[in-house]
Write a protein that holds these residues in place. Structure first.
Motif, PDB file in Angstrom:
ATOM      1  N   MET A   1      47.364  49.281   8.940  1.00 60.14           N
ATOM      2  CA  MET A   1      46.253  48.723   9.665  1.00 60.14           C
ATOM      3  C   MET A   1      44.990  49.048   8.883  1.00 60.14           C
ATOM      4  SD  MET A   1      45.187  48.321  13.447  1.00 60.14           S
ATOM      5  CE  MET A   1      46.852  48.522  13.861  1.00 60.14           C
ATOM      6  N   LEU A   2      44.178  48.056   8.671  1.00 65.79           N
ATOM      7  CA  LEU A   2      42.955  48.266   7.919  1.00 65.79           C
ATOM      8  C   LEU A   2      41.772  48.569   8.828  1.00 65.79           C
ATOM      9  CD1 LEU A   2      43.353  45.364   5.341  1.00 65.79           C
ATOM     10  CD2 LEU A   2      43.805  47.796   4.989  1.00 65.79           C
ATOM     11  N   LYS A   3      41.590  47.721   9.858  1.00 65.07           N
ATOM     12  CA  LYS A   3      40.459  47.921  10.757  1.00 65.07           C
ATOM     13  C   LYS A   3      40.613  47.071  12.003  1.00 65.07           C
ATOM     14  CE  LYS A   3      37.707  44.459   8.347  1.00 65.07           C
ATOM     15  NZ  LYS A   3      36.565  44.219   7.502  1.00 65.07           N
ATOM     16  N   ILE A   4      39.796  47.405  13.001  1.00 67.21           N
ATOM     17  CA  ILE A   4      39.667  46.619  14.220  1.00 67.21           C
ATOM     18  C   ILE A   4      38.205  46.234  14.313  1.00 67.21           C
ATOM     19  CG2 ILE A   4      39.804  46.600  16.738  1.00 67.21           C
ATOM     20  CD1 ILE A   4      41.888  48.804  16.512  1.00 67.21           C
ATOM     21  N   LYS A   5      37.960  44.980  14.589  1.00 68.46           N
ATOM     22  CA  LYS A   5      36.581  44.521  14.751  1.00 68.46           C
ATOM     23  C   LYS A   5      36.442  43.939  16.154  1.00 68.46           C
ATOM     24  CE  LYS A   5      32.954  42.056  12.407  1.00 68.46           C
ATOM     25  NZ  LYS A   5      32.558  41.234  11.276  1.00 68.46           N
ATOM     26  N   ILE A   6      35.517  44.491  16.933  1.00 68.29           N
ATOM     27  CA  ILE A   6      35.240  44.003  18.277  1.00 68.29           C
ATOM     28  C   ILE A   6      33.777  43.572  18.281  1.00 68.29           C
ATOM     29  CG2 ILE A   6      35.071  44.586  20.717  1.00 68.29           C
ATOM     30  CD1 ILE A   6      37.285  46.619  20.280  1.00 68.29           C
ATOM     31  N   GLY A   7      33.556  42.257  18.373  1.00 64.36           N
ATOM     32  CA  GLY A   7      32.197  41.754  18.244  1.00 64.36           C
ATOM     33  C   GLY A   7      31.671  42.145  16.868  1.00 64.36           C
ATOM     34  N   ASP A   8      30.527  42.825  16.836  1.00 66.07           N
ATOM     35  CA  ASP A   8      29.938  43.278  15.578  1.00 66.07           C
ATOM     36  C   ASP A   8      30.328  44.709  15.232  1.00 66.07           C
ATOM     37  OD1 ASP A   8      28.649  40.847  15.248  1.00 66.07           O
ATOM     38  OD2 ASP A   8      26.868  41.500  16.347  1.00 66.07           O
ATOM     39  N   ILE A   9      31.113  45.337  16.073  1.00 66.66           N
ATOM     40  CA  ILE A   9      31.486  46.738  15.870  1.00 66.66           C
ATOM     41  C   ILE A   9      32.807  46.795  15.115  1.00 66.66           C
ATOM     42  CG2 ILE A   9      32.042  48.902  17.024  1.00 66.66           C
ATOM     43  CD1 ILE A   9      30.343  47.678  19.411  1.00 66.66           C
ATOM     44  N   GLU A  10      32.820  47.578  14.045  1.00 62.97           N
ATOM     45  CA  GLU A  10      34.009  47.687  13.202  1.00 62.97           C
ATOM     46  C   GLU A  10      34.514  49.119  13.227  1.00 62.97           C
ATOM     47  OE1 GLU A  10      34.345  47.066   8.587  1.00 62.97           O
ATOM     48  OE2 GLU A  10      33.904  45.163   9.607  1.00 62.97           O
ATOM     49  N   TYR A  11      35.824  49.267  13.390  1.00 62.58           N
ATOM     50  CA  TYR A  11      36.419  50.603  13.408  1.00 62.58           C
ATOM     51  C   TYR A  11      37.459  50.699  12.301  1.00 62.58           C
ATOM     52  CZ  TYR A  11      39.046  54.688  14.724  1.00 62.58           C
ATOM     53  OH  TYR A  11      39.667  55.906  14.693  1.00 62.58           O
ATOM     54  N   GLN A  12      37.279  51.681  11.418  1.00 61.62           N
ATOM     55  CA  GLN A  12      38.239  51.960  10.351  1.00 61.62           C
ATOM     56  C   GLN A  12      38.539  53.446  10.400  1.00 61.62           C
ATOM     57  OE1 GLN A  12      37.211  50.434   6.446  1.00 61.62           O
ATOM     58  NE2 GLN A  12      35.714  49.079   7.375  1.00 61.62           N
ATOM     59  N   GLY A  13      39.706  53.808  10.777  1.00 58.46           N
ATOM     60  CA  GLY A  13      40.034  55.219  10.844  1.00 58.46           C
ATOM     61  C   GLY A  13      41.533  55.439  10.899  1.00 58.46           C
ATOM     62  N   PHE A  14      42.266  54.399  10.546  1.00 62.01           N
ATOM     63  CA  PHE A  14      43.717  54.469  10.636  1.00 62.01           C
ATOM     64  C   PHE A  14      44.304  54.873   9.291  1.00 62.01           C
ATOM     65  CE2 PHE A  14      42.433  51.308  13.741  1.00 62.01           C
ATOM     66  CZ  PHE A  14      43.030  51.813  14.870  1.00 62.01           C
ATOM     67  N   ASP A  15      45.261  55.744   9.338  1.00 64.87           N
ATOM     68  CA  ASP A  15      46.025  56.090   8.150  1.00 64.87           C
ATOM     69  C   ASP A  15      47.493  55.866   8.487  1.00 64.87           C
ATOM     70  OD1 ASP A  15      47.141  56.990   5.849  1.00 64.87           O
ATOM     71  OD2 ASP A  15      46.109  58.917   5.821  1.00 64.87           O
ATOM     72  N   CYS A  16      47.878  54.593   8.493  1.00 66.09           N
ATOM     73  CA  CYS A  16      49.239  54.232   8.897  1.00 66.09           C
ATOM     74  C   CYS A  16      50.268  54.610   7.850  1.00 66.09           C
ATOM     75  CB  CYS A  16      49.313  52.740   9.185  1.00 66.09           C
ATOM     76  SG  CYS A  16      48.247  52.235  10.543  1.00 66.09           S
ATOM     77  N   ILE A  17      49.839  54.867   6.630  1.00 65.72           N
ATOM     78  CA  ILE A  17      50.770  55.293   5.587  1.00 65.72           C
ATOM     79  C   ILE A  17      51.123  56.764   5.798  1.00 65.72           C
ATOM     80  CG2 ILE A  17      51.141  55.555   3.101  1.00 65.72           C
ATOM     81  CD1 ILE A  17      50.908  52.624   4.073  1.00 65.72           C
ATOM     82  N   LYS A  18      50.100  57.581   6.001  1.00 70.47           N
ATOM     83  CA  LYS A  18      50.311  59.013   6.186  1.00 70.47           C
ATOM     84  C   LYS A  18      50.964  59.315   7.536  1.00 70.47           C
ATOM     85  CE  LYS A  18      47.818  63.413   6.119  1.00 70.47           C
ATOM     86  NZ  LYS A  18      46.502  64.022   6.039  1.00 70.47           N
ATOM     87  N   HIS A  19      50.510  58.613   8.587  1.00 71.23           N
ATOM     88  CA  HIS A  19      51.007  58.836   9.947  1.00 71.23           C
ATOM     89  C   HIS A  19      51.488  57.506  10.518  1.00 71.23           C
ATOM     90  CE1 HIS A  19      49.259  62.823   9.833  1.00 71.23           C
ATOM     91  NE2 HIS A  19      48.121  62.280   9.447  1.00 71.23           N
ATOM     92  N   ALA A  20      52.691  57.087  10.152  1.00 75.51           N
ATOM     93  CA  ALA A  20      53.206  55.785  10.577  1.00 75.51           C
ATOM     94  C   ALA A  20      53.275  55.665  12.090  1.00 75.51           C
ATOM     95  CB  ALA A  20      54.585  55.539   9.970  1.00 75.51           C
ATOM     96  N   ARG A  21      53.461  56.784  12.793  1.00 76.58           N
ATOM     97  CA  ARG A  21      53.560  56.712  14.249  1.00 76.58           C
ATOM     98  C   ARG A  21      52.210  56.459  14.915  1.00 76.58           C
ATOM     99  NH1 ARG A  21      57.831  61.620  14.836  1.00 76.58           N
ATOM    100  NH2 ARG A  21      59.647  60.399  14.256  1.00 76.58           N
ATOM    101  N   ALA A  22      51.134  56.484  14.159  1.00 78.38           N
ATOM    102  CA  ALA A  22      49.816  56.210  14.724  1.00 78.38           C
ATOM    103  C   ALA A  22      49.559  54.717  14.857  1.00 78.38           C
ATOM    104  CB  ALA A  22      48.723  56.850  13.859  1.00 78.38           C
ATOM    105  N   CYS A  23      50.373  53.889  14.219  1.00 75.21           N
ATOM    106  CA  CYS A  23      50.203  52.433  14.234  1.00 75.21           C
ATOM    107  C   CYS A  23      51.533  51.820  14.666  1.00 75.21           C
ATOM    108  CB  CYS A  23      49.822  51.939  12.853  1.00 75.21           C
ATOM    109  SG  CYS A  23      48.376  52.766  12.173  1.00 75.21           S
ATOM    110  N   ILE A  24      51.577  51.379  15.907  1.00 80.54           N
ATOM    111  CA  ILE A  24      52.854  50.983  16.495  1.00 80.54           C
ATOM    112  C   ILE A  24      52.802  49.529  16.970  1.00 80.54           C
ATOM    113  CG2 ILE A  24      54.476  51.469  18.372  1.00 80.54           C
ATOM    114  CD1 ILE A  24      53.293  54.346  18.402  1.00 80.54           C
TER     115      ILE A  24
END
Length: 120
Positions: A1-24
């Motif tokens: 997962m690279l990022k989530i964008k909601i309206g103009d707000i962008e969130y980047q904080g996922f490390d799905c490679i290091k912690h695969a269980r964080a992105c399901i």
């Protein structure tokens, strides 16, 4: 997962490679669960006329962007914020059952990929 964008707000904080269980991606979860860091953004968006949510995933040949009508998800209770304890995978993002309401999804276990095709 690279990022989530909601309206103009962008969130980047996922490390799905290091912690695969964080992105399901999970058909057994009835909602889309977003990281708790987005809770303030969600409250602010509740006061806007229209909000879109875009989930950016790393694709084989570039970004894959899944588009959602956040207003519809919120009004039907199909999106929520997860507030896990710090010992849990942090941040946590679960693409639950609502993804199948908008996208045909194909899992290729041999290639370790997921393909999405939008449908209405």
């Amino acid at each position: 997962m690279l990022k989530i964008k909601i309206g103009d707000i962008e969130y980047q904080g996922f490390d799905c490679i290091k912690h695969a269980r964080a992105c399901i991606v999970d058909t057994g979860t009835p909602v889309i669960l977003l990281p708790y860091e987005l809770s303030d953004s969600m409250e602010a968006l509740g006061q806007t006329a229209s909000s879109k949510m875009k989930v950016h995933l790393a694709g084989v040949s570039g970004d894959v962007v899944l588009d959602f009508d956040l207003d519809q998800l919120l009004s039907t209770g199909l999106v929520g914020i997860v507030n896990p304890p710090k010992a849990f995978w942090d941040p946590l993002m679960v693409l639950g059952l609502p993804i199948w309401a908008h996208y045909y999804t194909m899992f290729n276990l041999t290639a370790d990929t997921v393909s999405f095709t939008y449908h209405s």
